[in-house]
Design a protein around this motif. Structure first.
Motif, mmCIF file in Angstrom:
data_model
loop_
_atom_site.group_PDB
_atom_site.id
_atom_site.type_symbol
_atom_site.label_atom_id
_atom_site.label_comp_id
_atom_site.label_asym_id
_atom_site.label_seq_id
_atom_site.Cartn_x
_atom_site.Cartn_y
_atom_site.Cartn_z
ATOM 1 N N GLU A 71 6.755 -1.128 -5.189
ATOM 2 C CA GLU A 71 5.596 -0.880 -4.344
ATOM 3 C C GLU A 71 5.428 -2.010 -3.337
ATOM 4 O OE1 GLU A 71 2.456 -0.730 -7.188
ATOM 5 O OE2 GLU A 71 2.257 -2.901 -7.335
ATOM 6 N N PRO A 72 4.697 -1.778 -2.242
ATOM 7 C CA PRO A 72 4.458 -2.842 -1.262
ATOM 8 C C PRO A 72 3.787 -4.050 -1.902
ATOM 9 C CG PRO A 72 3.801 -0.706 -0.384
ATOM 10 C CD PRO A 72 4.120 -0.488 -1.822
ATOM 11 N N ILE A 73 4.059 -5.230 -1.370
ATOM 12 C CA ILE A 73 3.467 -6.446 -1.922
ATOM 13 C C ILE A 73 1.942 -6.382 -1.846
ATOM 14 C CG2 ILE A 73 3.332 -8.952 -1.715
ATOM 15 C CD1 ILE A 73 6.108 -8.968 -0.572
ATOM 16 N N SER A 74 1.426 -5.787 -0.786
ATOM 17 C CA SER A 74 -0.035 -5.703 -0.644
ATOM 18 C C SER A 74 -0.653 -4.947 -1.810
ATOM 19 C CB SER A 74 -0.394 -5.018 0.672
ATOM 20 O OG SER A 74 0.101 -3.699 0.692
ATOM 21 N N VAL A 75 0.026 -3.913 -2.318
ATOM 22 C CA VAL A 75 -0.495 -3.147 -3.445
ATOM 23 C C VAL A 75 -0.439 -3.988 -4.718
ATOM 24 C CG1 VAL A 75 -0.192 -1.061 -4.834
ATOM 25 C CG2 VAL A 75 0.126 -0.968 -2.360
ATOM 26 N N SER A 76 0.612 -4.786 -4.869
ATOM 27 C CA SER A 76 0.692 -5.678 -6.022
ATOM 28 C C SER A 76 -0.454 -6.684 -6.015
ATOM 29 C CB SER A 76 2.035 -6.415 -6.024
ATOM 30 O OG SER A 76 3.115 -5.519 -6.150
ATOM 31 N N PHE A 77 -0.815 -7.160 -4.825
ATOM 32 C CA PHE A 77 -1.962 -8.063 -4.728
ATOM 33 C C PHE A 77 -3.262 -7.341 -5.068
ATOM 34 C CE2 PHE A 77 0.540 -11.252 -2.321
ATOM 35 C CZ PHE A 77 0.084 -12.380 -2.973
ATOM 36 N N LEU A 78 -3.363 -6.069 -4.708
ATOM 37 C CA LEU A 78 -4.544 -5.309 -5.084
ATOM 38 C C LEU A 78 -4.646 -5.177 -6.596
ATOM 39 C CD1 LEU A 78 -4.647 -2.430 -2.416
ATOM 40 C CD2 LEU A 78 -5.986 -4.540 -2.482
ATOM 41 N N ARG A 79 -3.516 -4.996 -7.256
ATOM 42 C CA ARG A 79 -3.514 -4.954 -8.723
ATOM 43 C C ARG A 79 -3.987 -6.304 -9.291
ATOM 44 N NH1 ARG A 79 -1.013 -0.622 -10.966
ATOM 45 N NH2 ARG A 79 0.391 0.609 -9.649
ATOM 46 N N THR B 89 0.702 3.015 4.008
ATOM 47 C CA THR B 89 -0.344 3.367 4.965
ATOM 48 C C THR B 89 -1.638 3.767 4.278
ATOM 49 O OG1 THR B 89 0.501 5.630 5.077
ATOM 50 C CG2 THR B 89 1.298 4.071 6.726
ATOM 51 N N ILE B 90 -1.564 4.179 3.012
ATOM 52 C CA ILE B 90 -2.778 4.539 2.287
ATOM 53 C C ILE B 90 -3.450 3.295 1.704
ATOM 54 C CG2 ILE B 90 -3.628 5.797 0.252
ATOM 55 C CD1 ILE B 90 -1.532 7.898 0.806
ATOM 56 N N ALA B 91 -2.689 2.230 1.504
ATOM 57 C CA ALA B 91 -3.203 1.012 0.870
ATOM 58 C C ALA B 91 -4.480 0.476 1.504
ATOM 59 C CB ALA B 91 -2.119 -0.068 0.846
ATOM 60 N N PRO B 92 -4.635 0.521 2.843
ATOM 61 C CA PRO B 92 -5.896 0.028 3.409
ATOM 62 C C PRO B 92 -7.120 0.744 2.868
ATOM 63 C CG PRO B 92 -4.229 0.197 5.116
ATOM 64 C CD PRO B 92 -3.655 0.830 3.886
ATOM 65 N N ASP B 93 -7.020 2.071 2.612
ATOM 66 C CA ASP B 93 -8.133 2.799 2.025
ATOM 67 C C ASP B 93 -8.411 2.315 0.606
ATOM 68 O OD1 ASP B 93 -8.376 4.318 4.298
ATOM 69 O OD2 ASP B 93 -7.122 5.940 3.555
ATOM 70 N N MET B 94 -7.359 2.056 -0.155
ATOM 71 C CA MET B 94 -7.514 1.560 -1.516
ATOM 72 C C MET B 94 -8.148 0.169 -1.506
ATOM 73 S SD MET B 94 -6.410 4.069 -3.292
ATOM 74 C CE MET B 94 -6.528 3.268 -4.882
ATOM 75 N N ARG B 95 -7.760 -0.636 -0.541
ATOM 76 C CA ARG B 95 -8.322 -1.979 -0.457
ATOM 77 C C ARG B 95 -9.808 -1.936 -0.113
ATOM 78 N NH1 ARG B 95 -7.286 -7.189 -0.247
ATOM 79 N NH2 ARG B 95 -8.752 -8.451 0.929
ATOM 80 N N ALA B 96 -10.190 -1.039 0.779
ATOM 81 C CA ALA B 96 -11.596 -0.937 1.171
ATOM 82 C C ALA B 96 -12.467 -0.608 -0.030
ATOM 83 C CB ALA B 96 -11.757 0.118 2.262
ATOM 84 N N GLU B 97 -12.005 0.298 -0.888
ATOM 85 C CA GLU B 97 -12.776 0.661 -2.072
ATOM 86 C C GLU B 97 -12.861 -0.507 -3.046
ATOM 87 O OE1 GLU B 97 -14.880 2.711 -5.038
ATOM 88 O OE2 GLU B 97 -14.726 2.887 -2.852
ATOM 89 N N LEU B 98 -11.760 -1.226 -3.229
ATOM 90 C CA LEU B 98 -11.767 -2.371 -4.146
ATOM 91 C C LEU B 98 -12.671 -3.480 -3.619
ATOM 92 C CD1 LEU B 98 -10.514 -3.221 -6.826
ATOM 93 C CD2 LEU B 98 -8.695 -4.357 -5.552
ATOM 94 N N THR B 99 -12.691 -3.660 -2.310
ATOM 95 C CA THR B 99 -13.571 -4.659 -1.708
ATOM 96 C C THR B 99 -15.036 -4.284 -1.907
ATOM 97 O OG1 THR B 99 -11.887 -5.179 -0.048
ATOM 98 C CG2 THR B 99 -14.134 -5.885 0.426
#
Length: 429
Positions: free
Chosen positions: A359-367, A293-303
């Protein structure tokens, strides 16, 4: 004698009025057997069948002599295609733009119109690019028709086989062109690389996708797609013929929003799957929030960092003086610091949660995305000997993350054969 002339004239007139059939037969003005997905008349004569009402309109004065779905062996078709008519419509550009990423299956906009236009324009005279576009079209249409669950893997269609065959021809043709790379060969390689990345994404081959990313970015760097320093205060211009900006394309591909992030987490008694990852982090108490659930915040910063990186690359492309380039080095350092801070925050979140398992797949994609941005920034404005060792290290990390993502996505496809799972799997990053 007069009767023969009249009869001959009628035959010519009738042949010129071919209105249906595949594109190749219509160009040749011969009757098509209209077999789908490829015309057997073309296959039996060793010609390339360009299909029916192709969404990408190619007009050539002679067919490319190449192998087709029947397995006929022939020349790869490396001779330039002679043009008789060129018309790339906005519809063509929009469709290829959509085919670049599986995210667009959920109406996500990529903003790669210019990249699509460049590819389509080049495909009119460059056989490897043309084969690559035909491959992407066939494989994407197969995905949208058949889905990508376990059943579709076992039931490979003629369209799927045709897409793989065109992909193979594109790879071989490009390898031949690059045996003595000139300006045209480098452009062809980078444009092909864009399509190859999209092809591997359609097939969920993320390890191969990473290889194309790494090789393409290496070509950009080694042949100076943008100006850069070769020594302190010595700025060299970009390649004399502007090369396609593959790095911009890749960043756009990964920065596009995701409507689904991770595999289903729970199943109700009816068997339908629901995902806790679609819940906003602000809808849960802090103590119950997890990495998903925190991953969307991490994605926003990376974007946000990705958008700043695109602005930075635009400035590098236009740099003319050493003074401006030196100021841009400070901007580059700030972006790299932002990426490092982002990674530290991600690790802190994971440590705080202490969630068992992977970890969730979405986080692996963020990496994956994080490493791509870092690789792009490291190579910007820099050609020092020490850089190559650092880039090799990042290459290995990028490939390792891609291999892990590929394995997990394959496992996910095996365990989620439902129609609802298809959308999530298709747009997993």
């Amino acid at each position: 004698m007069a009767g023969s002339v009249v009869a001959s004239k009628r035959n010519i007139e009738s042949r010129s009025k071919v209105k249906t059939g595949c594109t190749t037969c219509r160009i040749r003005k011969v009757k098509c057997d209209e077999n789908k997905p490829v015309c057997q008349k073309c296959v039996n004569t060793g010609r390339t069948c360009d299909g029916y009402e192709s969404p990408f309109r190619f007009f050539t004065s002679q067919p490319i002599n190449s192998a087709h779905a029947s397995g006929i062996k022939s020349d790869i078709g490396l001779q330039p295609i002679q043009r008789t008519f060129i018309k790339i419509t906005p519809q063509d550009i929009d469709l290829l733009n959509r085919y670049f990423s599986t995210k667009t299956m959920l109406d996500v906009k990529l903003g790669c119109d210019e990249e699509a236009r460049q590819v389509l324009q080049a495909s009119l005279t460059d056989p490897p690019i043309r084969h690559a576009v035909l491959s992407l079209r066939a494989l994407r249409e197969d995905l949208e028709t058949s889905g990508d669950g376990p059943a579709s893997i076992a039931q490979q269609t003629p369209n799927y086989h045709y897409g793989l065959q065109q992909y193979s021809m594109a790879l071989r043709g490009l390898a031949s062109n690059l045996s003595s790379p000139g300006s045209n060969g480098l452009k062809s390689a980078l444009l092909c690389c864009q399509i190859f990345i999209s092809i591997e994404q359609v097939q969920k081959n993320y390890a191969a996708m990473a290889q194309h990313i790494i090789r393409g970015l290496r070509i950009m760097h080694e042949y100076r797609a943008r100006p850069g320093f070769v020594a302190a205060n010595k700025l060299v211009p970009a390649h004399h013929d502007q090369l396609p900006f593959l790095d911009v394309f890749i960043i756009k591909l990964f920065a596009a929003p995701c409507k689904f992030a991770d595999p289903p987490a729970t199943a109700d008694v009816s068997g339908t799957m629901s995902s806790v990852c679609l819940i906003s982090p602000h809808q849960q108490p802090v103590e119950s929030r997890n990495l998903c659930t925190i991953a969307p915040d991490m994605r926003a910063e990376l974007t946000r960092i990705a958008a700043s990186t695109l602005e930075f690359l635009g400035k590098v492309t236009q740099v003319k003086s050493v003074g401006i380039a030196l100021r841009l080095l400070s901007e580059k350092a700030a972006l790299l610091d932002s990426l490092e801070s982002w990674l530290i925050n991600l690790e802190l979140v994971q440590t705080e949660i202490g969630s068992p398992g992977s970890e969730p797949i979405s986080v692996s994609f963020l990496r994956f995305f994080h490493l791509i941005l870092k690789f792009v920034l490291l190579g910007a404005l820099d050609s020092s000997p020490d850089l190559y060792a650092e880039l090799r290290t990042e290459n290995n990390r990028l490939q390792g993350v891609a291999n892990n993502v590929g394995e997990r996505v394959r496992a996910y496809r095996t365990c989620s054969g439902t129609s609802s799972g298809r959308g999530e799997c298709s747009t997993v990053h």
